[in-house]
Design a protein around this motif. Structure first.
Motif, PDB file in Angstrom:
ATOM      1  N   UNK A 100       0.816  -1.232   0.000  1.00  0.00           N
ATOM      2  CA  UNK A 100       0.000   0.000   0.000  1.00  0.00           C
ATOM      3  C   UNK A 100       0.839   1.266   0.000  1.00  0.00           C
ATOM      4  N   UNK A 101       1.965   1.235   0.743  1.00  0.00           N
ATOM      5  CA  UNK A 101       2.821   2.417   0.808  1.00  0.00           C
ATOM      6  C   UNK A 101       3.612   2.604  -0.487  1.00  0.00           C
ATOM      7  N   UNK A 102       3.960   1.499  -1.147  1.00  0.00           N
ATOM      8  CA  UNK A 102       4.640   1.593  -2.434  1.00  0.00           C
ATOM      9  C   UNK A 102       3.725   2.245  -3.467  1.00  0.00           C
ATOM     10  N   UNK A 103       2.472   1.807  -3.502  1.00  0.00           N
ATOM     11  CA  UNK A 103       1.522   2.382  -4.453  1.00  0.00           C
ATOM     12  C   UNK A 103       1.303   3.860  -4.163  1.00  0.00           C
ATOM     13  N   UNK A 104       1.225   4.213  -2.892  1.00  0.00           N
ATOM     14  CA  UNK A 104       1.040   5.615  -2.525  1.00  0.00           C
ATOM     15  C   UNK A 104       2.254   6.450  -2.904  1.00  0.00           C
ATOM     16  N   UNK A 105       3.454   5.879  -2.759  1.00  0.00           N
ATOM     17  CA  UNK A 105       4.664   6.604  -3.155  1.00  0.00           C
ATOM     18  C   UNK A 105       4.707   6.830  -4.658  1.00  0.00           C
ATOM     19  N   UNK A 106       4.157   5.902  -5.449  1.00  0.00           N
ATOM     20  CA  UNK A 106       4.068   6.101  -6.896  1.00  0.00           C
ATOM     21  C   UNK A 106       3.173   7.304  -7.212  1.00  0.00           C
ATOM     22  N   UNK A 107       2.054   7.403  -6.489  1.00  0.00           N
ATOM     23  CA  UNK A 107       1.150   8.546  -6.693  1.00  0.00           C
ATOM     24  C   UNK A 107       1.835   9.855  -6.327  1.00  0.00           C
ATOM     25  N   UNK A 108       2.571   9.853  -5.209  1.00  0.00           N
ATOM     26  CA  UNK A 108       3.267  11.071  -4.785  1.00  0.00           C
ATOM     27  C   UNK A 108       4.355  11.465  -5.785  1.00  0.00           C
TER      28      UNK A 108
END
Length: 355
Positions: A100-108
């Motif tokens: 989940x944090x990897x996907x969020x970092x992609x968005x950021x």
């Protein structure tokens, strides 16, 4: 978490970019943020790991072992292997806790160029979004009051800033693709795509295993430590595999669109006739309007930055709304020319150095 909430609650779309930019920094980060929320609930609220335990294990021990395997990680063994690997050969799979944090970092990461672009607009004084919002507000209120911009602001390198933030976005996309290739294996997504076209069934992969093994250590009375090797099912990996396959292809599509968009903007910025076509389409001509007047207006008043400003507006507002921006500048230019004593149409009404 605040980034997710703000991104998902954003209404409408920004008016200072073209459609490709909106897809890249708004729609795609929104989708990734929503996916990260979904994966977070699946990984930490539901039951991401379920293990097959010995019969003597109680419900409490079952919960403990599954939580232990989730936190400490498990390792993948090919279904055709007859023996479990030795301790030094076991490669624990611990990334799924961070998905989940990897996907969020992609968005950021995809949103970073947007932040830089907004900072530049505030510093240069050419806030495209504010002008577009004002134009739309006036149109809704049926007001025809024209917006007067200072043409000296067009001396800024708006065109170069547009290209910079697009090229930066392209670089970030390439970086994210390399990161995914390194993380999940070179050619993983491409191989899965080829299998789909060939009609090959989607098999379990070492990158996203659905069945793994976990060595749970249990300390019993007397200080003895027993290790129980249990077989577990990572249900969340069924989602992770499909999600990252879709993310990889989405990044490829956005990469191609961004590259073509950059070439399109380079052509526009280097082609004075194209800039003239966009600007003069917003102006009512009469018999006094000559080709030299048009060329001087585009070259010395609007400049390349002004043409870029108008083109950005064209992606967000209507043709008639844009006229309220360009016409006052054209009228001021014509008025100044008429006051010139020599009446030379081949020169601007003010020196280029003064702009």
């Amino acid at each position: 978490m605040d980034f997710i909430v703000k991104l998902l609650q954003t209404r409408g779309h920004s008016l200072d970019v073209d459609s490709i930019d909106r897809t890249r920094y708004l729609h795609m980060p929104r989708a990734l943020a929503a996916i990260s929320v979904f994966l977070f609930t699946r990984s930490y609220v539901g039951e991401p790991v379920q293990c097959w335990l010995p019969k003597q294990f109680t419900d409490f021990w079952e919960q403990y072992v599954e939580t232990y395997c989730l936190i400490e990680g498990s390792y993948y063994v090919n279904i055709n292997s007859t023996n479990l690997p030795h301790a030094e050969e076991k490669r624990k799979i611990i990334y799924y806790q961070w998905i989940p944090f990897i996907v969020l970092s992609l968005a950021a990461a995809l949103y970073i160029p947007r932040v830089i672009w907004r900072m530049y607009q505030k510093k240069s004084g050419l806030d495209v979004s504010s002008v577009a919002t004002d134009l739309k507000k006036r149109a809704r209120q049926l007001e025809s009051t024209k917006i007067h911009l200072d043409s000296t602001r067009f001396s800024s390198n708006l065109g170069a800033a547009i290209l910079f933030h697009k090229i930066l976005s392209l670089f970030i996309i390439v970086l994210l693709l390399f990161m995914l290739e390194h993380f999940f294996g070179v050619g993983w997504a491409l191989q899965q795509t080829m299998n789909l076209f060939r009609g090959v069934e989607w098999h379990e992969s070492a990158q996203f295993p659905r069945v793994t093994f976990c060595d749970a250590e249990v300390r019993e009375m007397g200080g003895q430590i027993h290790t129980w090797t249990v077989q577990c099912v990572l249900m969340v990996n069924m989602f992770n595999e499909k999600i990252f396959f879709g993310i990889w292809w989405a990044l490829i599509v956005v990469f191609v669109l961004t590259a073509l968009n950059i070439l399109d903007w380079i052509f526009f910025l280097l082609n004075r006739s194209e800039q003239k076509r966009v600007i003069m389409a917003l102006i009512e001509k009469d018999q006094k309007t000559s080709k030299s007047m048009e060329d001087a207006f585009v070259t010395y008043v609007m400049r390349r930055s002004g043409a870029s400003f108008v083109r950005l507006l064209s992606f967000s507002v209507s043709h008639f709304e844009m006229e309220d921006v360009v016409r006052p500048l054209w009228e001021d230019y014509r008025t100044a020319r008429e006051k010139k004593a020599d009446g030379d149409d081949d020169k601007p009404f003010i020196d280029d150095e003064d702009l």
